[in-house]
Design an enzyme around this catalytic site. Structure first.
Site, PDB file in Angstrom:
ATOM      1  N   SER A 113      73.232  -5.773  16.786  1.00 16.57           N
ATOM      2  CA  SER A 113      72.687  -4.541  16.105  1.00 16.57           C
ATOM      3  C   SER A 113      71.863  -3.810  16.078  1.00 16.57           C
ATOM      4  CB  SER A 113      74.456  -3.921  15.262  1.00 16.57           C
ATOM      5  OG  SER A 113      75.456  -3.419  15.613  1.00 16.57           O
ATOM      6  N   SER A 125      75.328  -1.617  16.873  1.00 12.90           N
ATOM      7  CA  SER A 125      76.001  -0.311  15.643  1.00 12.90           C
ATOM      8  C   SER A 125      74.478   0.847  15.432  1.00 12.90           C
ATOM      9  CB  SER A 125      77.058  -1.075  14.785  1.00 12.90           C
ATOM     10  OG  SER A 125      75.823  -1.859  13.905  1.00 12.90           O
ATOM     11  N   LYS A 137      69.580   2.595   7.755  1.00 10.24           N
ATOM     12  CA  LYS A 137      71.080   2.528   8.178  1.00 10.24           C
ATOM     13  C   LYS A 137      72.115   3.004   7.419  1.00 10.24           C
ATOM     14  CE  LYS A 137      73.816  -0.651  10.952  1.00 10.24           C
ATOM     15  NZ  LYS A 137      73.957  -1.207  11.942  1.00 10.24           N
TER      16      LYS A 137
HETATM   17  N1  GLN Z   1      78.114  -5.404  19.006  1.00 10.18           N
HETATM   18  C1  GLN Z   1      79.001  -6.705  17.953  1.00 10.18           C
HETATM   19  C2  GLN Z   1      79.997  -6.025  16.870  1.00 10.18           C
HETATM   20  O1  GLN Z   1      80.640  -5.355  17.540  1.00 10.18           O
HETATM   21  C3  GLN Z   1      78.112  -6.216  17.129  1.00 10.18           C
HETATM   22  C4  GLN Z   1      77.257  -5.388  15.393  1.00 10.18           C
HETATM   23  C5  GLN Z   1      76.879  -5.393  15.581  1.00 10.18           C
HETATM   24  O2  GLN Z   1      75.613  -6.203  15.151  1.00 10.18           O
HETATM   25  N2  GLN Z   1      76.302  -5.320  13.026  1.00 10.18           N
HETATM   26  O3  GLN Z   1      80.529  -6.538  16.688  1.00 10.18           O
END
Ligand code: GLN
Length: 489
Positions: A180, A156, A81
């Site tokens: 994420s 994400s 990532k």
């Molecule tokens: N969707 C969650 C957020 O927007 C989690 C994101 C993540 O785990 N990096 O914060």
């Protein structure tokens, strides 16, 4: 074996072929580079493809294999990532702020994987600074779900999940602050594991919310997840929250007999209004665990309802502090002001360099941490965080693990969810594990409306092996993980 069959290999299968010299790492790497060429214009799972570097690494891996010095991941092509620092390779965090940022050092997980001889194909797309649940917040355009290109891959870590699902790499690493890794894994029909907080080093992972962030594998099956976790886990003196003595061998400990284990079903994770297809698949998974000899118990975690609110105070607060470093002075995007007023320059840099969601988080976090509101918001959230953690500890006295849906829905359409609050709801089932630092995995457990459904397993801290064992036994007794997105078969 045809090229098409080769791209479908798991890490375990590829290892056997590499070791028996049926294929070289260079050949395997080329197959994946060609695959990326062919399908990434549709998926947009990569921000950067590191062709030259991959081929150089493949030569070194082939030499290691030739002299018999290979390790489990030597010669295996992977993606990382794009919020994980890679020396000499652009690391953008999917932000304009870091569009041209080339780190001078590797994050610890990259270091460990490179020293095992894994091959970096490139860097995966994400929501800017890992903030989001759909990868639509990327400065480099959104990633598409390989199961339906009009739908989101989740986020994400949407790039990593889509890349594994579309066979654009053998595995990828995601980061998980509130879901994420697991939510995109569920949306794309692959396996995503968030280890216990502190089991995998965060050194060199560009910080979002440091007390919640954790790196973990996104793979085609559970065995591969254990192989990758073996390589990346373990104490790192460069990360002050890294746990000492994590000397677990997740592979040798991987069992398929789980008879007699106890699995809790927390009633708060099955609210009214949840998608019927998701509910049905998760209940079927619970039935499957019963068949495997697992005792199912209904349990209750009454403070679950507060987890989302706690997360959206703590995560933005930490993000606001972490992202204060992007000022256009040290590195990254700079508005190149006239330097008459440094504060004006910082302001225009941050205005131009960050996207809307990142700005929203910085504003929420700054507000929650400000003198007049700290006690009412941040401190209160921390107190409830402790209660949530204690509630999990109590429940884990009676059950080995918990089973819940990973996400309340299957993958939604690109552009469909525009309200930030509605987007935040995607992670209601995944955030508690980050709040309490628990190991948690999402594995495929069904299909609803032609799209994959994921089931989540969580256990108490340091019981990553328990989660993997349960997931492995389930996977071996079902074939959901073998299903592939039709458009890319
Ligand atoms: N969707 C969650 C957020 O927007 C989690 C994101 C993540 O785990 N990096 O914060």
């Amino acid at each position: 074996m045809s090229q098409d069959e080769l791209k479908n290999l798991t890490i375990h299968e590829a290892r056997k072929m590499l070791d028996s010299r049926k294929i070289s790492s260079k050949e395997l790497t080329n197959i994946f580079l060609e695959r990326i060429q062919k399908v990434d214009q549709s998926t947009n799972a990569y921000i950067t493809v590191t062709t030259e570097f991959a081929l150089q690494q493949a030569d070194i891996a082939d030499e290691k294999i030739r002299i018999g010095e290979q390790k489990p991941l030597t010669g295996i092509p992977m993606q990382l990532k794009d919020n994980m620092s890679t020396a000499g390779i652009k690391t953008t965090c999917a932000s304009k702020m870091l569009e041209n940022y080339i780190p001078s050092y590797n994050c610890t997980v990259a270091d460990r994987l490179f020293s095992e001889g894994a091959i970096l194909l490139g860097k995966g797309n994400l929501d800017e600074f890992a903030m989001g649940s759909s990868t639509e917040n990327s400065y480099y355009a959104s990633t598409a779900n390989p199961w339906d290109l009009k739908r989101v891959p989740g986020g994400s870590s949407g790039g990593p999940a889509a890349a594994v699902s579309a066979d654009e790499c053998l595995f990828s690493l995601g980061s998980d602050t509130g879901g994420s890794i697991r939510q995109p894994a569920a949306f794309c029909g692959v396996v995503g594991m968030k280890p216990t907080y502190g089991v995998v080093s965060r050194f060199g992972l560009i910080a979002f919310a440091s007390s919640l962030d954790q790196i973990g594998p996104i793979t085609k099956n559970v065995q591969d997840s254990a192989i990758v976790l073996n390589a990346i886990s373990g104490y790192d003196p460069k990360d002050s929250t890294s746990i000492k003595n994590v000397s677990q061998d997740y592979i040798s400990n991987l069992k398929s007999n789980i008879s007699g284990m106890k699995l809790g079903v927390p009633k708060e994770y099955f609210p009214d209004g949840m998608e019927e297809g998701v509910k049905k698949s998760v209940f079927q998974a619970i039935e499957q665990f019963k068949k495997l000899g697992v005792e199912i118990k209904e349990v209750s975690l009454p403070h679950t309802d507060y987890a989302l609110a706690v997360y959206y105070i703590i995560a933005p607060s930490e993000a606001a502090a972490n992202l204060a470093r992007y000022d256009g002075v040290k590195y990254g995007f700079s508005s190149k002001g006239d330097l008459e007023d440094i504060f004006d320059d910082i302001e225009t840099t941050r205005q131009g360099g960050f996207g809307d969601e990142v700005k929203r988080r910085i504003m929420i976090g700054t507000y929650a941490l400000s003198a007049g509101y700290y006690d009412a918001y941040y401190l209160k959230a921390q107190k409830i965080r402790t209660i949530i953690r204690e509630e999990f500890n109590e429940v884990f006295k009676n059950v080995d693990a918990l089973i819940t849906p990973t996400s309340p829905t299957v993958a939604f359409k690109l552009g469909e969810v525009i309200d930030p609050l509605q987007m935040y709801l995607n992670d209601v089932f995944t955030q508690p594990a980050n709040i309490a630092g628990l190991p948690s995995i999402s594995i495929p457990c069904g299909i609803s409306e032609g799209l994959p459904v994921g089931v989540q397993l969580m256990s108490s801290p340091m019981n990553d092996g328990v989660v993997l064992n349960l997931a492995n036994a389930f996977e071996q007794s079902t074939d959901w993980h073998d299903l592939k997105p039709e458009i890319f078969i």
